[in-house]
Design an enzyme around this catalytic site. Structure first.
Site, PDB file in Angstrom:
ATOM      1  N   SER A  31      42.007  38.686  40.157  1.00  0.00           N
ATOM      2  CA  SER A  31      42.303  39.074  41.546  1.00  0.00           C
ATOM      3  C   SER A  31      41.288  40.109  42.017  1.00  0.00           C
ATOM      4  O   SER A  31      40.929  41.031  41.269  1.00  0.00           O
ATOM      5  CB  SER A  31      43.712  39.668  41.648  1.00  0.00           C
ATOM      6  OG  SER A  31      44.673  38.757  41.159  1.00  0.00           O
ATOM      7  N   GLN A  73      45.310  36.584  49.331  1.00  0.00           N
ATOM      8  CA  GLN A  73      44.555  37.121  48.204  1.00  0.00           C
ATOM      9  C   GLN A  73      43.224  36.391  48.067  1.00  0.00           C
ATOM     10  O   GLN A  73      43.138  35.179  48.293  1.00  0.00           O
ATOM     11  CB  GLN A  73      45.340  36.938  46.889  1.00  0.00           C
ATOM     12  CG  GLN A  73      44.624  37.487  45.667  1.00  0.00           C
ATOM     13  CD  GLN A  73      45.406  37.254  44.388  1.00  0.00           C
ATOM     14  OE1 GLN A  73      45.179  36.285  43.676  1.00  0.00           O
ATOM     15  NE2 GLN A  73      46.347  38.148  44.096  1.00  0.00           N
ATOM     16  N   ASP A 103      51.483  37.825  42.513  1.00  0.00           N
ATOM     17  CA  ASP A 103      50.156  37.686  41.905  1.00  0.00           C
ATOM     18  C   ASP A 103      50.137  36.663  40.779  1.00  0.00           C
ATOM     19  O   ASP A 103      49.089  36.417  40.186  1.00  0.00           O
ATOM     20  CB  ASP A 103      49.697  39.058  41.378  1.00  0.00           C
ATOM     21  CG  ASP A 103      48.243  39.079  40.946  1.00  0.00           C
ATOM     22  OD1 ASP A 103      47.414  38.435  41.621  1.00  0.00           O
ATOM     23  OD2 ASP A 103      47.927  39.727  39.930  1.00  0.00           O
TER      24      ASP A 103
END
Length: 295
Positions: free
Chosen positions: A236, A286, A211
């Site tokens: 995110s 993502q 991430d």
């Protein structure tokens, strides 16, 4: 006199969740941050730890799908509740909800499988320089202190990422502001220290790192520097990973990332994580909020 804990020790302590009831765990925060929320990779890694602790040792995570629902509060612990959705002969499925202040902040579904032989193929590893030839974060970031807001901000970023040796193949987005580039980026990474042999631990460390830089490719397409320089607001939204082959997070891994599209205040990015000998270990996708602040 004992040695002070390293940043990796601190991170491993955060991943060593406290069991407070059957299938309920508590995790600490404490990662230095430039924004008033818990780092999303930490929440995802802790949730995977919680799920993994409820399955037999012979089953290893092969995928996870998650949503970030609310910003995490870095001042209080996070409670993880695990639902044992299914236990089959080969697969086990778990659902995890992370809660703070009585509200869910994160939701994860993970599937675990007992190892078996099968058909096998993979994409080839893209070309990339040897990681030891690239500058470390401690060598690279001070060169851009002016862009990032000064030495104090650089020091905070280095502390926040101290558990991981992460090296950019090309200049990061904040170093090429105003110059749109191909929406693709690469980093090499490994933990700053050796890890135990527990396979779940290595999956969770890769989840943590996954991430950190994935939305960089979105920024590169538009010549934006990112959250570090304040020319976009980002967070995110969802995160999915597929674990294909065994790997060690304390050995060099190439994270190859690209963005096929951005629109509507959101950007999509995909990543592939390869071992240094060319095995495709992990696939990642993502979507995140990528907004330009209104002046």
């Amino acid at each position: 006199m004992s040695e002070p804990p390293t940043p990796l020790d601190d991170l491993l302590g955060q991943l060593d969740l406290e069991p407070i009831e059957q299938d309920i765990f508590r995790g600490t925060t404490g990662r230095p941050t430039l924004v008033p929320r818990v780092f999303g990779g930490q929440v995802a890694a802790q949730a995977l730890v919680a799920a993994g602790r409820t399955v037999p040792d012979d089953r290893v995570a092969h995928s996870l799908h998650s949503y970030f629902l609310r910003p995490g509060d870095p001042e209080v612990p996070i409670v993880y509740t695990v639902d044992r959705i299914r236990d089959g002969r080969s697969f086990a499925t778990r659902r995890v909800v992370a809660v703070q202040h009585g509200q869910p902040i994160f939701h994860l579904s993970a599937s675990f499988q007992t190892y078996e032989e099968g058909l096998e193929h993979q994409e080839p590893m893209p070309p990339a320089p040897d990681p030891v030839t690239l500058p470390t974060a401690a060598e690279m970031l001070p060169r851009h202190a002016g862009l990032l807001g000064g030495p104090d901000i650089v020091e905070l970023i280095l502390k926040a990422r101290g558990a991981v040796d992460l090296r950019y193949v090309d200049e990061p987005p904040f170093a090429s502001m105003g110059e749109p580039r191909e929406p693709r980026s690469q980093v090499w990474f490994r933990t700053n220290g050796k890890l135990a042999d527990d396979p779940l631990l290595h999956l969770c460390l890769a989840t943590y790192v996954s991430d950190m830089t994935l939305l960089d490719s979105v920024l590169l397409a538009h010549g934006r520097g990112g959250w570090a320089v304040g020319d976009v607001v980002g967070a995110s939204l969802d995160h999915a990973m597929w674990f294909h082959r065994p790997f060690r997070a304390d050995e060099w891994l190439l994270y190859d990332q690209e963005s096929p599209t951005s629109q509507g205040g959101r950007g999509l990015a995909r990543g592939r994580i390869f071992t240094q000998d060319g095995r495709l270990a992990v696939s990642v996708i993502q979507e995140g909020v990528v907004r330009v602040p209104r002046g």
